[in-house]
Write an enzyme that holds these catalytic residues in place. Structure first.
Site, PDB file in Angstrom:
ATOM      1  N   HIS A  78       0.844  -1.199   0.000  1.00  0.00           N
ATOM      2  CA  HIS A  78       0.000   0.000   0.000  1.00  0.00           C
ATOM      3  C   HIS A  78       0.874   1.240   0.000  1.00  0.00           C
ATOM      4  O   HIS A  78       1.970   1.254   0.561  1.00  0.00           O
ATOM      5  CB  HIS A  78      -0.958   0.002   1.199  1.00  0.00           C
ATOM      6  CG  HIS A  78      -0.304   0.073   2.546  1.00  0.00           C
ATOM      7  ND1 HIS A  78      -0.055   1.271   3.196  1.00  0.00           N
ATOM      8  CD2 HIS A  78       0.138  -0.897   3.377  1.00  0.00           C
ATOM      9  CE1 HIS A  78       0.510   1.021   4.373  1.00  0.00           C
ATOM     10  NE2 HIS A  78       0.642  -0.284   4.507  1.00  0.00           N
ATOM     11  N   ASP A  80      -0.441   4.442   0.895  1.00  0.00           N
ATOM     12  CA  ASP A  80      -0.871   5.478   1.840  1.00  0.00           C
ATOM     13  C   ASP A  80      -0.068   5.369   3.130  1.00  0.00           C
ATOM     14  O   ASP A  80       0.560   4.334   3.412  1.00  0.00           O
ATOM     15  CB  ASP A  80      -2.362   5.362   2.147  1.00  0.00           C
ATOM     16  CG  ASP A  80      -2.716   4.114   2.938  1.00  0.00           C
ATOM     17  OD1 ASP A  80      -2.269   3.013   2.543  1.00  0.00           O
ATOM     18  OD2 ASP A  80      -3.436   4.222   3.958  1.00  0.00           O
ATOM     19  N   ASP A 141       6.246   2.292   6.058  1.00  0.00           N
ATOM     20  CA  ASP A 141       5.004   1.533   6.052  1.00  0.00           C
ATOM     21  C   ASP A 141       4.035   2.259   5.131  1.00  0.00           C
ATOM     22  O   ASP A 141       3.363   3.205   5.573  1.00  0.00           O
ATOM     23  CB  ASP A 141       4.460   1.430   7.482  1.00  0.00           C
ATOM     24  CG  ASP A 141       3.175   0.656   7.604  1.00  0.00           C
ATOM     25  OD1 ASP A 141       2.806  -0.037   6.633  1.00  0.00           O
ATOM     26  OD2 ASP A 141       2.526   0.741   8.661  1.00  0.00           O
ATOM     27  N   GLU A 175      -4.909   1.527   3.035  1.00  0.00           N
ATOM     28  CA  GLU A 175      -4.728   0.371   3.906  1.00  0.00           C
ATOM     29  C   GLU A 175      -4.696   0.773   5.369  1.00  0.00           C
ATOM     30  O   GLU A 175      -5.190   0.054   6.242  1.00  0.00           O
ATOM     31  CB  GLU A 175      -3.441  -0.373   3.533  1.00  0.00           C
ATOM     32  CG  GLU A 175      -3.271  -1.728   4.215  1.00  0.00           C
ATOM     33  CD  GLU A 175      -2.515  -1.658   5.548  1.00  0.00           C
ATOM     34  OE1 GLU A 175      -2.390  -2.702   6.214  1.00  0.00           O
ATOM     35  OE2 GLU A 175      -2.040  -0.547   5.914  1.00  0.00           O
ATOM     36  N   GLU A 176      -4.101   1.932   5.650  1.00  0.00           N
ATOM     37  CA  GLU A 176      -3.930   2.353   7.038  1.00  0.00           C
ATOM     38  C   GLU A 176      -5.249   2.678   7.738  1.00  0.00           C
ATOM     39  O   GLU A 176      -5.300   2.747   8.961  1.00  0.00           O
ATOM     40  CB  GLU A 176      -3.005   3.576   7.104  1.00  0.00           C
ATOM     41  CG  GLU A 176      -1.567   3.315   6.687  1.00  0.00           C
ATOM     42  CD  GLU A 176      -0.810   2.410   7.651  1.00  0.00           C
ATOM     43  OE1 GLU A 176      -1.401   1.975   8.661  1.00  0.00           O
ATOM     44  OE2 GLU A 176       0.374   2.148   7.395  1.00  0.00           O
ATOM     45  N   ASP A 198       4.653  -6.125   3.639  1.00  0.00           N
ATOM     46  CA  ASP A 198       4.190  -5.123   4.598  1.00  0.00           C
ATOM     47  C   ASP A 198       4.575  -5.467   6.030  1.00  0.00           C
ATOM     48  O   ASP A 198       3.993  -4.940   6.978  1.00  0.00           O
ATOM     49  CB  ASP A 198       2.657  -4.979   4.473  1.00  0.00           C
ATOM     50  CG  ASP A 198       2.110  -3.722   5.125  1.00  0.00           C
ATOM     51  OD1 ASP A 198       2.911  -2.802   5.399  1.00  0.00           O
ATOM     52  OD2 ASP A 198       0.896  -3.661   5.357  1.00  0.00           O
ATOM     53  N   HIS A 379       4.476   4.639  12.092  1.00  0.00           N
ATOM     54  CA  HIS A 379       3.412   5.587  12.463  1.00  0.00           C
ATOM     55  C   HIS A 379       3.876   6.684  13.409  1.00  0.00           C
ATOM     56  O   HIS A 379       3.057   7.278  14.115  1.00  0.00           O
ATOM     57  CB  HIS A 379       2.204   4.862  13.095  1.00  0.00           C
ATOM     58  CG  HIS A 379       1.565   3.850  12.211  1.00  0.00           C
ATOM     59  ND1 HIS A 379       0.379   3.210  12.554  1.00  0.00           N
ATOM     60  CD2 HIS A 379       1.910   3.368  10.987  1.00  0.00           C
ATOM     61  CE1 HIS A 379       0.042   2.374  11.574  1.00  0.00           C
ATOM     62  NE2 HIS A 379       0.969   2.459  10.620  1.00  0.00           N
TER      63      HIS A 379
END
Length: 413
Positions: A78, A80, A141, A175-176, A198, A379
């Site tokens: 992903h 995003d 990520d 995805e997040e 991932d 994150h």
């Protein structure tokens, strides 16, 4: 090394943060910037059937270079980034020949990436590490996974002597915020199975994840002047606090690990008249997962008996443990494990304490284990990734493709 560094940096400098409050796909307009860049880049390196659909899903094909029939396999990441921390103005720092000591990310704010706190750093002494500048997340990520897949495809295109079947790749938005697979066209993708790139540290190989649900508890109270409130006021905030206090205190994220599930209520808002708390339930075991939902229903029921019909409960399942769908085709995990062993990478097979696009895709008919992408501390401002881990992840992709071809050679013989 420089090729994958440059590619990764070109991705992370584009802000692709997703938005859980949006109803569009992608959830943010800025995700289109990277989606369109990837579409053009895949065409430039020589991929076939490159498409970017109306929902921001990028797909492409590496055609087979053998005559026999080999199942089409896929790789997915992903693009995003998480809404948990800002992704605006990412300024990566490159630490060459890391000396194993503290890395000062931001001297003005005294933000330090320290191996004394983040133990995993110690294993990367002597390597090249990419970090943040302490003011944003990095975006490894999962832009690391994107960079690894593109780099692996480019390598195979430039090395046609490596025999392989057709390979499909896809890059997804959102995805997040749990929507990465919601509009994924499995039929169009056309793979028999796939791997999400991932995971975190080098060697991770995962085919189990949480069963997941979102919970919203709302209370309608009665606001009365506190001086005259006896027997009249119903404080919605107090009732929510009581609800939270009745949940098992040791079954919160900070007290759990491995296959232990949890309750996690992450927001509360409101006043005396009305209040709401939102949280999540997680458990690898489906029976225990269902029992957690039943416990919340029981607590809400008991509070309703005491306070009346002023409490609303919403429980929405989000995704399920992919293990149920992967175990019947365990050879796809075995191939990934053999690929790592062939590259002298020690496989770390463990359950994911979270979910990936793969968990939803597995239930959509595309079994999809998860392979490491190499990053750490996702994150937030302490996110980092060793370049050598990205290179090794790229090697694993190539080796999985090679071994899949050999696996079906042996079956044919």
């Amino acid at each position: 090394m420089q090729n994958i560094i440059d590619r990764f940096l070109s991705y992370v400098e584009i802000d692709t943060q997703s938005d859980p409050h949006s109803t569009t796909t992608p959830s943010t307009e800025k995700q289109w910037v990277l989606a369109k860049k990837l579409e053009q880049e895949l065409k430039q390196i020589g991929m076939s059937d490159v498409t970017l659909d109306d929902n921001g899903y990028v797909m492409a094909t590496l055609p087979s270079n053998v005559e026999r029939i080999i199942p089409v396999i896929g790789f997915i990441s992903h693009y995003d980034t998480s809404p948990d921390f800002t992704a605006t103005g990412v300024k990566p720092k490159i630490i060459t020949n890391y000396d194993g000591k503290d890395i000062v990310l931001n001297p003005e704010e005294n933000i330090v990436l320290s191996p004394n706190y983040f133990d995993d750093l110690k294993q990367y002494k002597g390597q090249t590490i990419i970090t943040t500048d302490g003011t944003t997340l990095l975006g490894a990520d999962d832009k690391a996974g994107v960079a690894e897949i593109v780099t692996a495809m480019e390598y195979l295109i430039n090395n046609p002597h490596i025999r392989h079947g057709a390979v499909r790749i896809a890059f997804t938005p959102d995805e997040e915020i749990g929507r990465g697979a919601h509009k994924f066209d499995v039929k169009k993708f056309g793979a028999q199975w796939a791997y999400t790139m991932d995971g975190s540290q080098i060697g991770e190989l995962e085919y189990e994840n949480f069963n997941a649900a979102e919970v919203v508890v709302s209370v309608k109270g009665k606001s009365v002047h506190p001086g005259y409130a006896k027997g009249k006021m119903i404080n919605a905030i107090n009732i929510l606090n009581e609800f939270l206090s009745l949940l098992p205190k040791k079954e919160r994220p900070q007290y759990t690990a491995h296959r232990e599930g949890f309750f996690h209520f992450h927001s509360i808002e409101g006043n005396v008249s009305q209040a709401k708390t939102t949280g999540i339930i997680r458990d690898h075991d489906r029976v225990k997962f269902d029992a957690r939902k039943e416990l919340i229903e029981q607590i809400v029921g008991d509070l309703t008996d005491r306070f009346g019909n002023i409490i609303t409960l919403e429980i929405q399942d989000q995704y399920y443990n992919m293990k149920e769908k992967v175990e019947p085709v365990m050879h796809i995990v075995d191939i990934a494990e053999q690929a790592m062993l062939a590259l002298d990478i020690e496989p770390i097979i463990k359950p994911i304490r979270g979910g990936t696009d793969g968990s939803q895709l597995s239930y959509m008919g595309l079994p999809c284990p998860n392979i490491f992408a190499g990053g750490h501390n996702f994150h937030g401002p302490y996110e980092y990734i060793p370049v050598e881990s990205m290179e090794r992840a790229t090697d694993v992709i190539v080796k999985v493709i090679e071994l899949t071809s050999k696996y079906y050679d042996e079956k044919e013989d």
